[in-house]
Scaffold this active site. Sequence first.
Site, mmCIF file in Angstrom:
data_model
loop_
_atom_site.group_PDB
_atom_site.id
_atom_site.type_symbol
_atom_site.label_atom_id
_atom_site.label_comp_id
_atom_site.label_asym_id
_atom_site.label_seq_id
_atom_site.Cartn_x
_atom_site.Cartn_y
_atom_site.Cartn_z
ATOM 1 N N HIS A 61 -3.613 -5.759 -7.186
ATOM 2 C CA HIS A 61 -2.809 -6.944 -6.894
ATOM 3 C C HIS A 61 -3.400 -7.622 -5.662
ATOM 4 O O HIS A 61 -4.277 -7.067 -4.996
ATOM 5 C CB HIS A 61 -1.334 -6.586 -6.686
ATOM 6 N N HIS A 63 -2.222 -8.513 -2.629
ATOM 7 C CA HIS A 63 -1.761 -8.361 -1.260
ATOM 8 C C HIS A 63 -2.951 -8.034 -0.362
ATOM 9 O O HIS A 63 -3.904 -7.367 -0.788
ATOM 10 C CB HIS A 63 -0.693 -7.268 -1.162
ATOM 11 N N ASP A 65 -3.750 -6.031 2.012
ATOM 12 C CA ASP A 65 -4.258 -4.687 2.263
ATOM 13 C C ASP A 65 -5.013 -4.106 1.075
ATOM 14 O O ASP A 65 -5.523 -2.987 1.146
ATOM 15 C CB ASP A 65 -3.122 -3.741 2.680
ATOM 16 N N HIS A 66 -5.122 -4.881 -0.002
ATOM 17 C CA HIS A 66 -5.872 -4.441 -1.176
ATOM 18 C C HIS A 66 -7.074 -5.328 -1.484
ATOM 19 O O HIS A 66 -7.911 -4.948 -2.298
ATOM 20 C CB HIS A 66 -4.949 -4.378 -2.401
ATOM 21 N N HIS A 139 5.603 -3.992 -8.997
ATOM 22 C CA HIS A 139 5.486 -4.337 -7.588
ATOM 23 C C HIS A 139 5.997 -5.765 -7.398
ATOM 24 O O HIS A 139 6.305 -6.462 -8.379
ATOM 25 C CB HIS A 139 4.018 -4.205 -7.148
ATOM 26 N N ASP A 210 0.100 -0.239 -5.745
ATOM 27 C CA ASP A 210 1.464 -0.254 -5.222
ATOM 28 C C ASP A 210 2.449 -0.443 -6.368
ATOM 29 O O ASP A 210 2.310 -1.375 -7.161
ATOM 30 C CB ASP A 210 1.640 -1.397 -4.228
ATOM 31 N N HIS A 268 -1.326 5.275 0.113
ATOM 32 C CA HIS A 268 -0.597 4.117 0.629
ATOM 33 C C HIS A 268 0.532 4.590 1.543
ATOM 34 O O HIS A 268 1.670 4.125 1.473
ATOM 35 C CB HIS A 268 -0.064 3.249 -0.519
#
Length: 308
Positions: A61, A63, A65-66, A139, A210, A268
Site C-alpha cells: 500500500h 503509506h 513507511d512502505h 487496511h 499492514d 511492523h
Amino acid sequence: MSLRVTFLGTAGAIPTTERNPSAIFVAREGEQLLFDAGEGTQRQMMRFGTGFSISQLFVTHLHGDHVLGIPGLLQTMDFNDREDPLVIHTPRGTRRKLESLVYALDNRPSFPVRIAEVGDGDVAYRADEYEVRAFGTDHDARSVGYALVEDERKGRFDRERAEELGVPVGPKFSQLHEGQPVELEDGTVVEPEQVVGEPRSGRTVVYTGDTRPTTATIEVAEAPDLLVHDATFTEDRADRATKTAHSTARQAAEIASRANAKRLALTHVSSRYAGNVADHVAEARSVFEDAFVPDDGAELEIDHSDGE
C-alpha cells in the site's frame, strides 16, 4: 534450491534506532524480490549485503513507511548503471500516485520501470517454478498482501522398485520421473505411478503488509512455511489496532494457527515498544508456538518440509 528471506525493515510507521520501516527481501535461486520499500531501504540493502539486483518490487500500500524508500532506491540503481528493467506491483487504483512518487524529483531512471496494478486473486508475477499471488487485506488504504507460492515438485523416484520391474539404469529412469511410461525389451510397459510417488508441495512465504486479521490471509496459500504478519500492537491495545487497521501479536498468531503455518514472523512493531518485544513474543506463543519478532538484518532460510 535456496529460498532466503532477509528482514530489512521491521518497524511500524515510525522508525527507531534499531528498526527501519517496512521492507522484506527474498532471494530464490539467484532471483531477487523486494516487498515494500520504506525510507532507508537502500541503506539497509547495503548494510545487510543483499545487493540491488531485484527484478520485481511488490508494494502492499502507499503509506509512507512502505514506499518512501523507492525514489532513493531507484536513484541508487541509476548511479550503479543499471540496465535491467524493474517492475513495481501496486494495489489496483494506485498506479498514478506511485508514478508521482517515482518521478517526484523529475529524475527519470535510465533503465525501464514499469508499474503494474494488482488486485485480490491476481497472479502478480509468474516465474519458472513459482508465482507471486496478490490477496486482499484490510487496511485504511487500498492494500494487498502477497504470497510467493512454489509449484508442486515431482514425487520421489523409487529406483529400487524400478530396477525390480526391470527398468535399465539410464534414460528410461528420467522418462518415468517426467511422467512418461516406458516399454521394456520384453514388451512390458512400466507406468510412472509404479515408481514415482505423489507430488510434493513447494515452499510458500506469505507477507501481509499492514492489515487487520483477514480470512484471505488464511486462504491464499495452504500451510505456508513462513507467514510474515502485521503485529503492530500487543493485546492490551487491541482497540487501537482495530481503529488503525492493524493487528495485535495474538491476532497474528491466531491467523497463523488457522492457516497451519509452520513459522510466524511478527513485523511492523510500533515504536512505543522500543527495543522490548518480549510481550509480543509471549502473547503470540501462547497461541502459536513457532512465533518470533525478527531483528532488522535477520535472515531465514526456508527449507523444504521433507528436507530435500
